[in-house]
Design a protein around this motif. Structure first.
Motif, PDB file in Angstrom:
ATOM      1  N   UNK A   1      -0.492  43.371  30.983  1.00  0.00           N
ATOM      2  CA  UNK A   1      -1.588  42.847  30.171  1.00  0.00           C
ATOM      3  C   UNK A   1      -1.118  42.712  28.726  1.00  0.00           C
ATOM      4  N   UNK A   2      -1.613  41.681  28.075  1.00  0.00           N
ATOM      5  CA  UNK A   2      -1.300  41.575  26.661  1.00  0.00           C
ATOM      6  C   UNK A   2      -2.212  42.526  25.877  1.00  0.00           C
ATOM      7  N   UNK A   3      -1.972  42.625  24.578  1.00  0.00           N
ATOM      8  CA  UNK A   3      -2.689  43.610  23.752  1.00  0.00           C
ATOM      9  C   UNK A   3      -4.201  43.404  23.793  1.00  0.00           C
ATOM     10  N   UNK A   4      -4.647  42.182  23.728  1.00  0.00           N
ATOM     11  CA  UNK A   4      -6.087  41.932  23.698  1.00  0.00           C
ATOM     12  C   UNK A   4      -6.728  42.239  25.047  1.00  0.00           C
ATOM     13  N   UNK A   5      -6.021  41.928  26.123  1.00  0.00           N
ATOM     14  CA  UNK A   5      -6.530  42.283  27.455  1.00  0.00           C
ATOM     15  C   UNK A   5      -6.637  43.800  27.604  1.00  0.00           C
ATOM     16  N   UNK A   6      -5.669  44.536  27.065  1.00  0.00           N
ATOM     17  CA  UNK A   6      -5.724  46.000  27.114  1.00  0.00           C
ATOM     18  C   UNK A   6      -6.934  46.530  26.358  1.00  0.00           C
ATOM     19  N   UNK A   7      -7.194  45.964  25.194  1.00  0.00           N
ATOM     20  CA  UNK A   7      -8.343  46.411  24.401  1.00  0.00           C
ATOM     21  C   UNK A   7      -9.658  46.112  25.121  1.00  0.00           C
ATOM     22  N   UNK A   8      -9.754  44.942  25.727  1.00  0.00           N
ATOM     23  CA  UNK A   8     -10.963  44.602  26.488  1.00  0.00           C
ATOM     24  C   UNK A   8     -11.114  45.560  27.674  1.00  0.00           C
ATOM     25  N   UNK A   9     -10.018  45.886  28.320  1.00  0.00           N
ATOM     26  CA  UNK A   9     -10.060  46.851  29.423  1.00  0.00           C
ATOM     27  C   UNK A   9     -10.592  48.195  28.918  1.00  0.00           C
ATOM     28  N   UNK A 128       4.031  37.461  21.374  1.00  0.00           N
ATOM     29  CA  UNK A 128       3.697  38.543  20.443  1.00  0.00           C
ATOM     30  C   UNK A 128       2.603  39.447  21.022  1.00  0.00           C
ATOM     31  N   UNK A 129       1.610  38.845  21.668  1.00  0.00           N
ATOM     32  CA  UNK A 129       0.542  39.633  22.280  1.00  0.00           C
ATOM     33  C   UNK A 129       1.067  40.449  23.460  1.00  0.00           C
ATOM     34  N   UNK A 130       1.990  39.879  24.230  1.00  0.00           N
ATOM     35  CA  UNK A 130       2.594  40.614  25.339  1.00  0.00           C
ATOM     36  C   UNK A 130       3.415  41.795  24.817  1.00  0.00           C
ATOM     37  N   UNK A 131       4.209  41.537  23.785  1.00  0.00           N
ATOM     38  CA  UNK A 131       5.015  42.605  23.191  1.00  0.00           C
ATOM     39  C   UNK A 131       4.127  43.708  22.622  1.00  0.00           C
ATOM     40  N   UNK A 132       3.063  43.314  21.958  1.00  0.00           N
ATOM     41  CA  UNK A 132       2.131  44.292  21.398  1.00  0.00           C
ATOM     42  C   UNK A 132       1.436  45.070  22.521  1.00  0.00           C
ATOM     43  N   UNK A 133       1.143  44.414  23.612  1.00  0.00           N
ATOM     44  CA  UNK A 133       0.544  45.101  24.762  1.00  0.00           C
ATOM     45  C   UNK A 133       1.461  46.192  25.294  1.00  0.00           C
TER      46      UNK A 133
END
Length: 181
Positions: A1-9, A128-133
């Motif tokens: 999951x990318x960073x935003x998907x992780x936060x939503x989770x 970048x979002x994947x790396x941040x995730x």
């Protein structure tokens, strides 16, 4: 999951904890849910403050203003979490504090998911979002598990204070036999 998907989770997990609190059959069950809420929301806030908010502040045109608002919301949540963390099982103030916390979190989640996250997704690459995730997943193991409303909430001071608070929190969690997530 990318960073935003992780936060939503994380947001969905906290929403489930609020439902669990409402359906708990005893003071002991409610207290266990409160302890999980304290842990999950403290970890989530620390990850946002250490990694997501600095990125948003840098890449969004009005990022400094927007992130200042989110940090203010985090402060209110941390104060409520601290009050909840200090209560004993069965304390009559728990229901009122959890209800207030739920309202604070619902508003904060709405703002993040409807405004901040779409803007951030448009401003940075998927890579970048994947790396941040991946970074958030790794960092989640070493962030505070308790609220620290008087600790720094911005790097670089947060970068130094966060690991110290996390080590202290984990020791307290073990000594008090708090649930792990």
């Amino acid at each position: 999951m990318d960073a935003l998907e992780l936060l939503v989770h994380d947001h969905r997990r906290v929403e489930q904890l609020f439902r669990d609190y409402r359906s708990a059959a005893s003071d002991r069950q409610r207290r266990s849910v409160v302890e999980l809420l304290v842990r999950e929301l403290s970890r989530h806030a620390a990850l946002e403050e250490m990694y997501v908010y600095p990125l948003a502040k840098k890449v969004l045109p009005d990022g400094a203003r927007e992130i200042a608002e989110h940090l203010g919301e985090h402060m209110a949540v941390k104060e409520t979490l601290l009050a909840l963390d200090r209560l004993d099982e069965g304390d009559e103030r728990t229901d009122e504090l959890v209800a207030g916390l739920r309202r604070e979190i619902e508003e904060h989640v709405r703002e993040e998911e409807d405004v901040l996250m779409p803007r951030l997704r448009a401003a940075v690459s998927q890579q970048e979002l994947d790396d941040l995730g991946r970074l958030l997943t790794k960092a989640a193991q070493g962030v505070p598990t308790r609220p620290h409303p008087h600790a720094p909430d911005r790097p670089p001071a947060l970068t130094f204070a966060g690991p110290v608070a996390a080590a202290y929190d984990r020791l307290r969690d073990r000594l008090q036999r708090r649930p792990r997530t």
